[in-house]
Design a protein around this motif. Structure first.
Motif, PDB file in Angstrom:
ATOM      1  N   PHE A  44      -9.598  40.046  47.204  1.00 46.54           N
ATOM      2  CA  PHE A  44     -10.212  41.314  47.581  1.00 46.54           C
ATOM      3  C   PHE A  44      -9.748  41.771  48.963  1.00 46.54           C
ATOM      4  O   PHE A  44     -10.408  42.582  49.609  1.00 46.54           O
ATOM      5  CB  PHE A  44     -11.740  41.190  47.572  1.00 46.54           C
ATOM      6  N   GLY A  45      -8.634  41.237  49.394  1.00 48.38           N
ATOM      7  CA  GLY A  45      -8.112  41.649  50.689  1.00 48.38           C
ATOM      8  C   GLY A  45      -8.588  40.738  51.794  1.00 48.38           C
ATOM      9  O   GLY A  45      -9.016  39.609  51.551  1.00 48.38           O
ATOM     10  N   ASP A  46      -8.509  41.257  53.024  1.00 48.68           N
ATOM     11  CA  ASP A  46      -8.847  40.445  54.186  1.00 48.68           C
ATOM     12  C   ASP A  46     -10.267  40.722  54.674  1.00 48.68           C
ATOM     13  O   ASP A  46     -10.978  39.826  55.071  1.00 48.68           O
ATOM     14  CB  ASP A  46      -7.854  40.738  55.305  1.00 48.68           C
ATOM     15  N   PHE A  47     -10.626  41.994  54.637  1.00 51.03           N
ATOM     16  CA  PHE A  47     -11.979  42.375  55.038  1.00 51.03           C
ATOM     17  C   PHE A  47     -12.505  43.366  54.018  1.00 51.03           C
ATOM     18  O   PHE A  47     -11.726  43.956  53.262  1.00 51.03           O
ATOM     19  CB  PHE A  47     -11.978  43.002  56.446  1.00 51.03           C
ATOM     20  N   GLN A  48     -13.813  43.543  54.003  1.00 53.17           N
ATOM     21  CA  GLN A  48     -14.364  44.498  53.053  1.00 53.17           C
ATOM     22  C   GLN A  48     -15.543  45.251  53.646  1.00 53.17           C
ATOM     23  O   GLN A  48     -16.173  44.809  54.592  1.00 53.17           O
ATOM     24  CB  GLN A  48     -14.796  43.801  51.767  1.00 53.17           C
ATOM     25  N   CYS A  49     -15.763  46.435  53.070  1.00 52.94           N
ATOM     26  CA  CYS A  49     -16.881  47.256  53.501  1.00 52.94           C
ATOM     27  C   CYS A  49     -17.621  47.717  52.249  1.00 52.94           C
ATOM     28  O   CYS A  49     -17.017  48.254  51.323  1.00 52.94           O
ATOM     29  CB  CYS A  49     -16.368  48.465  54.290  1.00 52.94           C
ATOM     30  N   ARG A  82      -3.313  48.738  53.969  1.00 55.34           N
ATOM     31  CA  ARG A  82      -3.867  49.650  52.971  1.00 55.34           C
ATOM     32  C   ARG A  82      -5.320  49.317  52.674  1.00 55.34           C
ATOM     33  O   ARG A  82      -5.791  48.213  52.965  1.00 55.34           O
ATOM     34  CB  ARG A  82      -3.064  49.556  51.663  1.00 55.34           C
ATOM     35  N   CYS A  83      -6.008  50.300  52.122  1.00 62.74           N
ATOM     36  CA  CYS A  83      -7.371  50.092  51.655  1.00 62.74           C
ATOM     37  C   CYS A  83      -7.401  50.387  50.166  1.00 62.74           C
ATOM     38  O   CYS A  83      -6.715  51.283  49.689  1.00 62.74           O
ATOM     39  CB  CYS A  83      -8.344  51.040  52.350  1.00 62.74           C
ATOM     40  N   GLU A  84      -8.227  49.644  49.465  1.00 62.44           N
ATOM     41  CA  GLU A  84      -8.358  49.893  48.028  1.00 62.44           C
ATOM     42  C   GLU A  84      -9.825  49.968  47.653  1.00 62.44           C
ATOM     43  O   GLU A  84     -10.650  49.245  48.199  1.00 62.44           O
ATOM     44  CB  GLU A  84      -7.731  48.738  47.236  1.00 62.44           C
ATOM     45  N   VAL A  85     -10.094  50.835  46.705  1.00 58.63           N
ATOM     46  CA  VAL A  85     -11.447  50.853  46.149  1.00 58.63           C
ATOM     47  C   VAL A  85     -11.443  49.953  44.920  1.00 58.63           C
ATOM     48  O   VAL A  85     -10.545  50.046  44.089  1.00 58.63           O
ATOM     49  CB  VAL A  85     -11.865  52.276  45.750  1.00 58.63           C
ATOM     50  N   ALA A  86     -12.415  49.103  44.840  1.00 57.05           N
ATOM     51  CA  ALA A  86     -12.452  48.164  43.704  1.00 57.05           C
ATOM     52  C   ALA A  86     -13.865  47.987  43.219  1.00 57.05           C
ATOM     53  O   ALA A  86     -14.829  48.287  43.935  1.00 57.05           O
ATOM     54  CB  ALA A  86     -11.871  46.813  44.136  1.00 57.05           C
ATOM     55  N   GLY A  87     -13.958  47.512  41.989  1.00 54.95           N
ATOM     56  CA  GLY A  87     -15.258  47.200  41.408  1.00 54.95           C
ATOM     57  C   GLY A  87     -16.192  48.396  41.449  1.00 54.95           C
ATOM     58  O   GLY A  87     -15.817  49.518  41.161  1.00 54.95           O
ATOM     59  N   ALA A  88     -17.421  48.116  41.859  1.00 54.51           N
ATOM     60  CA  ALA A  88     -18.453  49.142  41.822  1.00 54.51           C
ATOM     61  C   ALA A  88     -18.323  50.157  42.960  1.00 54.51           C
ATOM     62  O   ALA A  88     -19.064  51.124  43.015  1.00 54.51           O
ATOM     63  CB  ALA A  88     -19.821  48.472  41.894  1.00 54.51           C
ATOM     64  N   GLY A  89     -17.385  49.895  43.886  1.00 51.10           N
ATOM     65  CA  GLY A  89     -17.237  50.810  45.021  1.00 51.10           C
ATOM     66  C   GLY A  89     -16.987  50.069  46.326  1.00 51.10           C
ATOM     67  O   GLY A  89     -17.260  50.554  47.410  1.00 51.10           O
ATOM     68  N   ILE A  91     -14.808  48.702  49.311  1.00 50.01           N
ATOM     69  CA  ILE A  91     -13.582  49.076  50.010  1.00 50.01           C
ATOM     70  C   ILE A  91     -12.944  47.797  50.517  1.00 50.01           C
ATOM     71  O   ILE A  91     -13.513  47.094  51.368  1.00 50.01           O
ATOM     72  CB  ILE A  91     -13.872  50.022  51.186  1.00 50.01           C
ATOM     73  N   ASN A  92     -11.794  47.466  49.946  1.00 53.03           N
ATOM     74  CA  ASN A  92     -11.085  46.256  50.350  1.00 53.03           C
ATOM     75  C   ASN A  92     -10.002  46.612  51.346  1.00 53.03           C
ATOM     76  O   ASN A  92      -9.191  47.503  51.100  1.00 53.03           O
ATOM     77  CB  ASN A  92     -10.489  45.562  49.134  1.00 53.03           C
ATOM     78  N   ILE A  93     -10.012  45.911  52.460  1.00 52.89           N
ATOM     79  CA  ILE A  93      -9.097  46.227  53.558  1.00 52.89           C
ATOM     80  C   ILE A  93      -8.041  45.132  53.664  1.00 52.89           C
ATOM     81  O   ILE A  93      -8.366  43.948  53.789  1.00 52.89           O
ATOM     82  CB  ILE A  93      -9.869  46.343  54.888  1.00 52.89           C
ATOM     83  N   PHE A  94      -6.785  45.549  53.588  1.00 55.93           N
ATOM     84  CA  PHE A  94      -5.661  44.611  53.713  1.00 55.93           C
ATOM     85  C   PHE A  94      -4.989  44.838  55.055  1.00 55.93           C
ATOM     86  O   PHE A  94      -4.536  45.940  55.346  1.00 55.93           O
ATOM     87  CB  PHE A  94      -4.658  44.833  52.575  1.00 55.93           C
ATOM     88  N   ARG A 495      -0.832  32.630  56.573  1.00 52.56           N
ATOM     89  CA  ARG A 495      -1.584  33.871  56.707  1.00 52.56           C
ATOM     90  C   ARG A 495      -3.089  33.577  56.634  1.00 52.56           C
ATOM     91  O   ARG A 495      -3.874  34.140  57.382  1.00 52.56           O
ATOM     92  CB  ARG A 495      -1.170  34.855  55.598  1.00 52.56           C
ATOM     93  N   ARG A 496      -3.430  32.677  55.725  1.00 54.39           N
ATOM     94  CA  ARG A 496      -4.832  32.272  55.626  1.00 54.39           C
ATOM     95  C   ARG A 496      -5.337  31.687  56.950  1.00 54.39           C
ATOM     96  O   ARG A 496      -6.439  31.959  57.394  1.00 54.39           O
ATOM     97  CB  ARG A 496      -4.999  31.206  54.528  1.00 54.39           C
ATOM     98  N   LEU A 497      -4.471  30.888  57.535  1.00 51.33           N
ATOM     99  CA  LEU A 497      -4.806  30.268  58.814  1.00 51.33           C
ATOM    100  C   LEU A 497      -5.008  31.350  59.879  1.00 51.33           C
ATOM    101  O   LEU A 497      -5.979  31.324  60.649  1.00 51.33           O
ATOM    102  CB  LEU A 497      -3.653  29.335  59.199  1.00 51.33           C
ATOM    103  N   ALA A 498      -4.107  32.314  59.901  1.00 50.11           N
ATOM    104  CA  ALA A 498      -4.175  33.392  60.895  1.00 50.11           C
ATOM    105  C   ALA A 498      -5.476  34.175  60.752  1.00 50.11           C
ATOM    106  O   ALA A 498      -6.146  34.481  61.733  1.00 50.11           O
ATOM    107  CB  ALA A 498      -2.984  34.324  60.735  1.00 50.11           C
ATOM    108  N   LEU A 499      -5.816  34.442  59.516  1.00 54.85           N
ATOM    109  CA  LEU A 499      -7.024  35.218  59.245  1.00 54.85           C
ATOM    110  C   LEU A 499      -8.262  34.499  59.771  1.00 54.85           C
ATOM    111  O   LEU A 499      -9.187  35.119  60.303  1.00 54.85           O
ATOM    112  CB  LEU A 499      -7.132  35.401  57.733  1.00 54.85           C
ATOM    113  N   ARG A 500      -8.259  33.194  59.636  1.00 46.93           N
ATOM    114  CA  ARG A 500      -9.392  32.428  60.152  1.00 46.93           C
ATOM    115  C   ARG A 500      -9.384  32.418  61.673  1.00 46.93           C
ATOM    116  O   ARG A 500     -10.443  32.542  62.302  1.00 46.93           O
ATOM    117  CB  ARG A 500      -9.344  31.004  59.597  1.00 46.93           C
TER     118      ARG A 500
END
Length: 577
Positions: A44-49, A82-89, A91-94, A495-500
RNA sequence: GCUCCCGUAGCUCAGCUGGAUAGAGCAUCGGAUUUCUAAUCCGACGGUCGCAGGUUCGAAUCCUGCCGGGGGCGCCA
């Protein structure tokens, strides 16, 4: 790092909130919250709203359309691919991988790994550990001490001025019995060798005698009154009990690497007690009832609270009110935080309510934790199944030493012992800090001293391996220059490490704000697991030049984050294990 | 009687200001070590989130009731 710089989450939250405001301005949704948090799953990306779905209800519109509109209004952001809309609404942030790598380099240059000075200019008083004089510290005391100390370290790290105060139980009714016990039963040799053990013994003996001999109890009361009236002989004896106890407590604090700014027992505030009662009476809060002074708290839905006994003695609540008064005058704190077990919840609710009514204006916080129990039930002094703290620490160090000797037989013995100490104590602390404080703990030796899986030794081991990598790099590539090569994130695990790593500041903030050190422990374990996977599956010293330097730098950042994080939990990080 | 907390995999626990298919560790089973520390890694097995209602587009999470466990409730701290 510049204190104005905020966490990744905060920056993205502001960006998203602005986007929502711009997209739905006319709806007068100026107070909209659009929190951005770490994605619940990698895909679902890196962050979500998730704000669009909440808004959909208010606006009575399709959440996915709302999310789309918000993304349009947000426009491009330099960090975001990029941002994507997914599921019920959702916002997945990459995030852009290049930006992540840049951010790591900023963090690398910062002594606090990107953590803002969120507490700058504010003072917090932390009241923790607080053992009773003449009683040994047992496993029930470790949670207050270890959790309190972690909160202490976290607040300091965020720039708060911290007043850590060990509010000893040094002024109770037990001193009459203790003085009687001392006069009649003390064994001076035993008192020299094991002061608290002997004080406890004479106390128990005196207590038992008081139950069958009313005259003894009367004498004890008289001795207590003399002490409270300031009789020099009694004060000297009392001081002896305090000093002897403190000496033993300090030994445990030394082993646990815990230190206080103040060690003020309840006795410190005794001259204020009468004044506090006057205040309560003036405000019409304290009233006479059956010879005692009580405060009614029906409005708050709480039972009444006795603030002065019918014999004129004061109670715990009064003492705590006096303490608050003193702390406000002296420190002007933005919060006073108490770390105790759950049994004191009612007491704190009562005394907080009285403080509020009496105009003792302070942000009082009770951080409570579940009681420690044994598998066979609650432990109690009476049943003699208490586990003394020093014995537990001895056991922890002994178990760790066996492991160290096994793993590093060639290490000098002194170093083995030092490592075992760090690992053993770390295991004990982590066992407490890695759980939600507000849950019951069932004590078992194997769990408290666990050395694999989700444990301090696992984290320490990960750290030691990284240290070794750093040394080997310098050994094999003496003229290597890490700074010459940028950090690149090619592998998924990198990348996973960086994100953490970029999330460390927000985790520290959250753990501090919620008074929940286990959030930091969870994070560190997750980071160490990700690192272990990286370590196992990606070559770095054997990688080609450039890639090698990038990975060694990444290792360095993980090492610093682990070390800093563990340090905030009060856990040491030996360079070798 | 009043009140607070807890109940999630065989065991110990995360997750709880509502979000996507409920996660770890231990245990069990299978695999990885001539190579940067195997206290490690990769995988498998394992759940009616105590029960029943309710609120909601959506509930382990919020509300109500019940069951089970623990704590507290006028002269201890």
């Amino acid at each position: 790092m510049d204190p104005k710089i905020s966490t990744v989450e905060e920056t993205l939250t502001i960006w998203m909130a602005d986007a929502f405001r711009n997209a739905f301005r006319k709806k007068e949704l100026s107070d909209i919250h659009a929190p951005v948090s770490a994605a619940t799953d990698e895909k679902f990306g890196d962050f979500q709203c998730n704000a669009a779905m909440g808004l959909a209800r208010v606006l009575k519109r399709n959440p996915r359309e709302i999310a789309d509109q918000a993304i349009q209004a947000a426009g491009p952001h330099p960090w975001v691919e990029r941002c994507e809309v997914a599921g019920a609404g959702f916002i997945n942030i990459f995030l852009r991988t290049e930006w992540l790598a840049d951010r790591l380099q900023e963090i690398e240059a910062d002594t606090k790994l990107g953590t803002p000075a969120a507490g700058k200019g504010r003072t917090v008083v932390l009241d923790y550990s607080s053992p009773n004089v003449a009683k040994p510290m047992h496993i029930g005391h470790i949670r207050s001490t270890v959790i309190g100390n972690a909160l202490d370290r976290l607040h300091r790290f965020l720039g708060y001025r911290v007043i850590a105060d060990n509010h000893l139980g040094d002024w109770g009714t037990q001193f009459g019995l203790l003085i009687m016990g001392y006069r009649h039963f003390v064994d001076r040799a035993a008192l020299g060798a094991h002061p608290i053990q002997e004080l406890e013994r004479i106390y128990v003996k005196s207590y038992e005698k008081s139950r069958e001999d009313p005259a003894w109890l009367d004498d004890a009361r008289r001795e207590l009154v003399k002490l409270q009236q300031g009789d020099p002989d009694h004060l000297a004896l009392w001081q002896l009990f305090v000093d002897l106890s403190l000496k033993e407590f300090e030994e445990i604090y030394r082993r646990l690497d815990v230190s206080f700014d103040l060690v003020r027992g309840e006795s410190y505030y005794r001259d204020r007690l009468a004044g506090v009662l006057d205040l309560l009476r003036q405000k019409g809060l304290a009233v006479e009832s059956e010879g005692a002074q009580v405060v009614h708290l029906e409005e708050e839905g709480l039972p009444l609270c006795i603030v002065q006994k019918s014999d004129g003695g004061y109670n715990y609540a009064t003492s705590d009110l006096a303490t608050v008064q003193s702390r406000i005058e002296e420190f002007d704190p933005s919060a006073i935080v108490y770390v105790t077990d759950e049994r004191q919840q009612l007491h704190f609710n009562q005394f907080f309510a009285i403080a509020r009514k009496a105009g003792l204006d302070a942000n009082l916080v009770h951080v409570w934790f579940g009681l420690m129990r044994l598998p066979e039930g609650t432990f109690s002094t009476r049943e003699g199944n208490v586990i003394k703290l020093d014995r537990m620490l001895d056991e922890a160090e002994a178990r760790a030493l066996a492991l160290v000797k096994d793993a590093s037989p060639d290490m000098p013995e002194a170093q083995q012992k030092d490592v075992a100490r760090a690992v053993g104590i770390g295991a004990v602390k982590y066992a407490d800090l890695s759980q939600n404080p507000q849950s019951l703990i069932t004590f078992t030796w194997d769990k408290a001293l666990s050395m694999d899986g989700n444990s301090a030794p696992y984290l320490q081991y990960a750290y030691a391996r990284i240290s070794s990598v750093q040394d080997k790099y310098r050994e094999r590539f003496p003229e290597g220059d890490l700074a010459k090569w940028p950090i690149v994130l090619n592998e998924a695990v990198e990348r996973r490490l960086a994100l953490r790593l970029v999330r460390f500041p927000s985790v520290v903030l959250r753990a501090t704000e919620l008074y929940r050190p286990n959030l930091l422990a969870d994070y560190l374990y997750d980071l160490a697991q990700t690192y272990s996977s990286f370590y196992q599956n990606v070559p770095f010293l054997k990688a080609e030049e450039g890639l090698r330097e990038s990975r060694v730098r990444l290792c360095g950042l993980v090492a610093r984050t682990l070390r800093q994080g563990l340090n905030l939990l009060g856990i040491e990080t030996p360079e070798r294990i």
